[in-house]
Scaffold this active site. Sequence first.
Site, PDB file in Angstrom:
ATOM      1  N   LYS A  22      -6.750   3.514   8.489  1.00 13.52           N
ATOM      2  CA  LYS A  22      -5.856   4.504   7.890  1.00 13.52           C
ATOM      3  C   LYS A  22      -6.485   5.899   7.901  1.00 13.52           C
ATOM      4  O   LYS A  22      -5.808   6.897   8.190  1.00 13.52           O
ATOM      5  CB  LYS A  22      -5.507   4.084   6.460  1.00 13.52           C
ATOM      6  CG  LYS A  22      -4.675   2.814   6.388  1.00 13.52           C
ATOM      7  CD  LYS A  22      -4.438   2.388   4.947  1.00 13.52           C
ATOM      8  CE  LYS A  22      -3.592   1.114   4.889  1.00 13.52           C
ATOM      9  NZ  LYS A  22      -3.371   0.657   3.499  1.00 13.52           N
ATOM     10  N   SER A  66       0.811  -1.228   0.000  1.00 13.28           N
ATOM     11  CA  SER A  66       0.000   0.000   0.000  1.00 13.28           C
ATOM     12  C   SER A  66       0.836   1.266   0.000  1.00 13.28           C
ATOM     13  O   SER A  66       0.295   2.362  -0.141  1.00 13.28           O
ATOM     14  CB  SER A  66      -0.934   0.008   1.212  1.00 13.28           C
ATOM     15  OG  SER A  66      -0.198  -0.030   2.414  1.00 13.28           O
TER      16      SER A  66
END
Length: 811
Positions: free
Chosen positions: A738, A695
């Site tokens: 996140k 990511s």
Amino acid sequence: MTEKSKGEKRFEIDEDLTQVEVPELLPVLPLRGIVIFPGYIYPFLVSRPASLKLIEDVGQASRIIALAAQKNPEEEVPAPEGLYPRGTAVRILRMLRYPDQSIRVLVQGLARIELKNFTQREPYFIAHVDRLHDVTQPADKEVAALHDHLVSQFSKFVSLVPYLPDELQALAIQVKEPGRLTDMVASYMKIAIEEAQDLLATLDVRQRLEKLIAILSREIELLELGHKIQSQVQTELNKNQREYYLRQQLKAIQKELGESDSRSSEIEELENKVEEAKMPPEVRKVADKELDRLKMIPPESAEHTVVRTYLDWLVTLPWGLSTQDNLDVKHAREVLDEDHFDLDKIKERILEFLAVRKLKNDTKGPILCFVGPPGTGKTSLGRSIARAMGRKFVRLSLGGIRDEAEIRGHRRTYIGSLPGRIIQGLRNAGSNNPLFILDEVDKLGADFRGDPASALLEVLDPEQNNTFSDHYLDVPFDLSKVLFLTTANMLDPIPPALRDRMEVLELPGYTEEEKVQIAHRHLIPKQLAENGLGDVKIEFASEAIREVIGNYTREAGLRNLEREIARICRKVARAITEGEAAPERIGPEDVQRFLGPPRFFSEVAERTHEAGVATGLAWTPNGGDIMFIESTRMPGQKGLTLTGSLGDVMKESAQAAMSYVRSRAERLGISADFFDKSDIHVHVPAGAIPKDGPSGGVTIAASLASLLSGRPVRSDLAMTGEITLRGKVLPVGGIKEKVLAARRAGIKTIILPRRNERDLEDIPPEVRKELEMHFVDTVDEVLQFALLDNVAKPEEMKPPARSPSAGTALN
């Protein structure tokens, strides 16, 4: 090969062996585990090819050979260096060949010898030998005394060893020479090869007598101790037989007097418990069989205790005892809301279970797995569910368990064996349908004692746990009525087969507003009570709690927040005990006075004003977090350095990002040959923390593009996403964690893969309103939005010149 034979051995005392001539050159036969003394007749077996050849050749000649013990008995083909230098010259008395071509040899020891140089090694050894003679002192009274003591001790030794004939005592008395006596006594003792070789190599008769007397005294002491132990064992057996006879008489006397037998009462009590236990037919059959065995086993027998303990477990298990479920959905909602704030998905799943159970009562218990960061309330949620349903609550911590027997129990063959923790928990609960929570299922280990995770496969399978078999009970127990809950911080360590049996419900981290609400409803009242401030009216301002959350904690859960609130309460308690007035209100200005300087602060703005620095979003077991990707450029030639404890996947993402930036160099305003004259270093700070995953691809690409183009990345921006070489941005996981981490860090704008847009449903509406979300499909869109325009490229960003004489140097 040579090995000891079972043939009879004897010691010759009539012949004067000193008159037998020993040649100076003799063939040498290696012996394994045997030392032969002069004057001693001994049979042994020869089977090694070299040894067979030696025997055949010598058998036709003088029949005198040298025997030397091997230092390593396991060595099949010894070298001359592998033999003891001192051995025995012997003459072959008789040879007998067996059908397998091996030869049985009967030899008599002639004299001690010392092996000198070997003149032949193949097919067998031949060496020069020196005949050795005993060293004696004439008319030595101490030697005579040692001789007499050795005779006395040997007679005692013979009397203690059953396989030695008594005639040896008379034979030892007839031997008048001390040297020959030591050889005779040593021949009839089973001692270690090293000790026997030491006796053979000792030429001083007095020293040999002293050594042999010490060995003989030790062997006599061991034999006497063995006889003593055997006598004690026999006495104990006689005692047990006597006790058994007396007990039988006591039973007969009690029966005649009509007195109650305590053993009969015990058996009758067990029979009543078996009758009342409501066991299934197959279990009842086993219990009756064990009860019949117990009646036949004497109480003093160790097996009696084993069978009695097993029956105690069978009769105390809740085979037919169940608690009545409270299926009132409204009541369950009130209890769950009272104990926990938010967690709507978890509450909905529990209410759905209760609704289905109300309509269909025979539904098997589901296996739910709560996954989330530490401190999010997974274990306490299980306790609340048990309270809402009216079930007994059982908790089993699996952290660090490595023994399969902890789950399935020990076999009854082992001393002190017990059922596994599952059966123990059910007995303690007293019902066969408790709520059973298996804490920290991702922390299970495995070693030589088995894999506990594999043992849980049957426990956590609704289709087969109705016949769960514990190793100790060895009868099936129905676990289908149990409501199993498991908790974990991460799903990755859980084996796929076990994970497939569970319905996973994720508990993501809390938002700031949720933490404020939980602190007001639960944490503050709890800590005020625990710190003796329950009667003191103290109000915590919401701004003060936000101050603690933002500047003193950095977590997805609530544990550190509760600890900081507890610290404030302790400071207040101390102030009250010192005579100060308790504050009526804790405001944000009081937090720093109680807790000291802030521990966390936002460093995004100051760390991203330079080109080459970009902010990414990462998922961690403790919730989400932000990470900085830093890139720098230096003189070199096509070098890409990656540091920061990066895993293989993240390193590959960095290489893909570098390739993409090079392919878009012209579009980004970067010199096409920049890589030919430069080295690039990409670093992710907090180098002690391992990092991995794809990511970070878009963040690395943005950092590299910013460095090489000289355009800084926006300081209020964070991003996440996997990239491909074609410049596509792929979706990633952990979006909620996140996003919440970005909000905690003061980020205002987030770039996400477009295919993650559906994940915004899990994010609270107030968070979505505060943050600006940009969804992208390609890296070009990322760079177009993230890089600031109209920023001149600094002079130091140009490729450095290369000095022709001193290598690389800066202009």
